[in-house]
Scaffold this motif. Structure first.
Motif, PDB file in Angstrom:
ATOM      1  N   SER A   1       9.056  14.913 -30.663  1.00 18.06           N
ATOM      2  CA  SER A   1       8.641  15.494 -29.382  1.00 18.06           C
ATOM      3  C   SER A   1       7.272  16.145 -29.502  1.00 18.06           C
TER       4      SER A   1
ATOM      5  N   GLY B   1       6.514  19.308 -28.964  1.00 17.25           N
ATOM      6  CA  GLY B   1       6.618  20.560 -29.709  1.00 17.25           C
ATOM      7  C   GLY B   1       6.736  20.335 -31.201  1.00 17.25           C
TER       8      GLY B   1
ATOM      9  N   TYR C   1      -1.451  25.017 -27.624  1.00 12.97           N
ATOM     10  CA  TYR C   1      -0.114  24.832 -27.077  1.00 12.97           C
ATOM     11  C   TYR C   1      -0.125  24.541 -25.581  1.00 12.97           C
TER      12      TYR C   1
ATOM     13  N   LEU D   1       2.849  22.827 -23.351  1.00  7.17           N
ATOM     14  CA  LEU D   1       4.193  23.049 -23.889  1.00  7.17           C
ATOM     15  C   LEU D   1       4.914  24.102 -23.053  1.00  7.17           C
ATOM     16  N   ASP D   2       6.261  24.075 -23.078  1.00  5.36           N
ATOM     17  CA  ASP D   2       7.003  25.050 -22.286  1.00  5.36           C
ATOM     18  C   ASP D   2       6.895  26.435 -22.917  1.00  5.36           C
ATOM     19  N   ALA D   3       7.244  27.444 -22.137  1.00  7.93           N
ATOM     20  CA  ALA D   3       7.033  28.835 -22.544  1.00  7.93           C
ATOM     21  C   ALA D   3       7.763  29.177 -23.839  1.00  7.93           C
TER      22      ALA D   3
ATOM     23  N   ARG E   1       5.858  27.755 -26.800  1.00  7.13           N
ATOM     24  CA  ARG E   1       4.620  28.515 -27.020  1.00  7.13           C
ATOM     25  C   ARG E   1       4.918  29.816 -27.748  1.00  7.13           C
TER      26      ARG E   1
ATOM     27  N   GLN F   1      -0.828  34.508 -23.177  1.00  6.58           N
ATOM     28  CA  GLN F   1      -0.893  33.832 -24.469  1.00  6.58           C
ATOM     29  C   GLN F   1      -1.833  34.563 -25.410  1.00  6.58           C
TER      30      GLN F   1
END
Length: 337
Positions: free
Chosen positions: A140, A142, A166, A169-171, A174, A201
Motif C-alpha cells: 500500500s 503507507g 506524507y 496519506l490518511d491522518a 501521517r 503536520q
C-alpha cells in the motif's frame, strides 16, 4: 537559534534566485532537533531543502554539516555532490525501485555490506518486517512510505530532510509516520527538517516552527508560541487567524483565531465582542460559525455546540488575542475589554 558547535549541527545561510523573488534563509539545526519550515505553496520551502541537499546551487551562501562545508560560493569554493553529503531527503514519492524486492530496496540504503540484523530490526520497528519478500507494486501507499523511510534510516545519514513526504496519506498514517521520524531524529541525534504547508503536520513534528513567506523567515520559535503570539499580521494569517477586529488606537486590530474563543463575556480572559450568528456548519466535533460583529465585521469561530442561526446578539470573548498596529507588527501590550 540552537548552538552552532558540536557534532552534526546543520547550518545554512543561502540566497537562491527565483523568478518571483529571492529566497534568503539562515538556519541552524542542532543534533536531535526537529525544525519545520511552514508556509504557503510557492514560498521557497522545497527549494531551501533542495539547496541544503545539494540539488540546487545558491547564488550566494554556505551549507555545513558537523563542521564540514558542503556548499560555499566564495573562495575556497565547495560544492559537494548530493550523494556525498551524508544528508537523507525523503519526498512525497517514496521512489522505490520497482525491480527490487522490499528487502533489496532496504539493502540499497544500507550500502554494499548491509548488516542483516540491523536491517531486520529497522523493518520490524517500521512495521514492514512481514513485507521483505514483497514487491513495491504489492504494498500500500503507507507501507511504501515506511519502506522509503527505512531505506533512509539504513543509509545512516547525518541529517534528515523531509519534503511533505506524507501528502495524500490518511491522518492515522501521517501520525504514525511522523512519530517514527521524530523518534529516529531523537534516537540518532541528527538534525531533522520537515517542509509542510499544513500547520497541524508541522506542529506534530517540530521543536521549532519557522514561518516562511516569499523566501523570508518571518518568525521562528516554539510551535505553540508562534501560533499564540504571531510576530506580525501576516504570520497570523498564515497560522490560522481568520479575522481581525478594530481595537484601541486607529488602525490597530486584534486577531481572531477560531479555536481561541469562549462563549460569553469574560473580560478577565481577553477581548469581549458582541455579534450575531449568520451561518454555521459542522466542523469535526465542533461547529464553525460565521459571526457578524456589532461594527459590521465578519469572522469565523469554532463553538462546542450548534448555535442558533439568525438569533439575537450574544457575547464572545477572544482569549488573550494578539494585537497588531497599523504597520502589522505585534504590539507589546494586549487589549482587554
Amino acid at each position: 537559534m540552537p548552538p552552532t558547535c558540536g557534532a552534526r549541527v546543520l547550518e545554512a545561510d543561502v540566497e537562491i534566485d527565483r523568478r518571483e523573488f529571492t529566497i534568503a534563509v539562515t538556519l541552524a539545526v542542532a543534533p536531535g532537533e526537529r525544525l519545520a519550515l511552514f508556509g504557503p505553496s510557492g514560498s521557497g520551502k522545497t527549494t531551501t531543502l533542495e539547496t541544503i541537499a545539494g540539488l540546487v546551487a545558491p547564488r550566494r551562501g554556505r551549507v555545513a554539516l558537523a563542521g564540514r562545508v558542503l556548499t560555499q560560493t566564495w573562495a575556497p569554493r565547495h560544492a559537494v555532490p548530493p550523494w556525498r553529503r551524508g544528508i537523507g531527503l525523503l519526498r512525497q514519492d517514496p521512489g522505490l525501485f520497482p525491480h527490487l524486492s522490499i528487502a533489496r530496496n532496504l539493502r540499497y540504503g544500507a550500502g554494499p555490506q548491509p548488516d542483516g540484523e540491523h536491517l531486520t530490526r529497522v523493518a520490524t520497528q517500521l512495521g514492514i518486517g512481514g513485507l521483505l519478500g514483497s514487491w513495491p507494486q504489492e504494498v500500500s501507499g503507507g507501507q511504501a512510505h515506511r519502506v522509503a523511510l527505512g531505506r533512509l534510516l539504513l543509509a545512516r545519514c547525518d541529517a534528515l530532510l523531509l519534503d511533505e513526504p506524507y501528502t495524500g496519506l490518511d491522518a492515522g498514517l501521517r501520525r504514525d509516520l511522523t512519530g517514527l521520524v521524530r523518534s529516529a531524529v531523537t534516537d540518532r541525534e541528527v538534525p531533522g527538517v520537515l517542509v509542510a504547508h499544513e500547520l497541524a503536520q508541522a506542529q506534530a513534528f517540530a521543536d521549532r516552527l519557522a514561518v516562511l513567506d516569499r523566501g523570508r523567515i518571518l518568525q521562528c520559535g516554539p510551535p505553540d508560541e508562534v501560533v499564540r503570539r504571531p510576530a506580525s499580521r501576516r504570520v497570523a494569517e498564515l497560522v490560522g487567524y481568520q479575522g481581525f477586529v478594530p481595537v484601541g488606537a486607529a488602525g490597530s486590530v486584534a486577531g481572531v483565531h477560531p479555536e481561541r474563543v469562549a462563549v460569553g463575556a469574560e473580560p478577565g480572559r481577553g477581548l469581549v465582542l458582541t455579534g450575531r450568528i449568520m451561518t454555521c456548519r459542522p466542523a469535526g466535533a465542533s461547529w464553525e460559525a460565521e459571526v457578524r460583529t456589532a461594527d459590521g465585521g465578519d469572522m469565523r469561530i469554532l463553538l462546542p455546540d450548534r448555535p442558533e442561526e439568525g438569533g439575537g446578539e450574544f457575547a464572545i470573548t477572544l482569549l488573550d488575542p494578539p494585537c497588531f498596529g497599523p504597520d502589522g507588527v505585534l504590539l507589546a501590550h494586549q487589549v482587554r475589554a
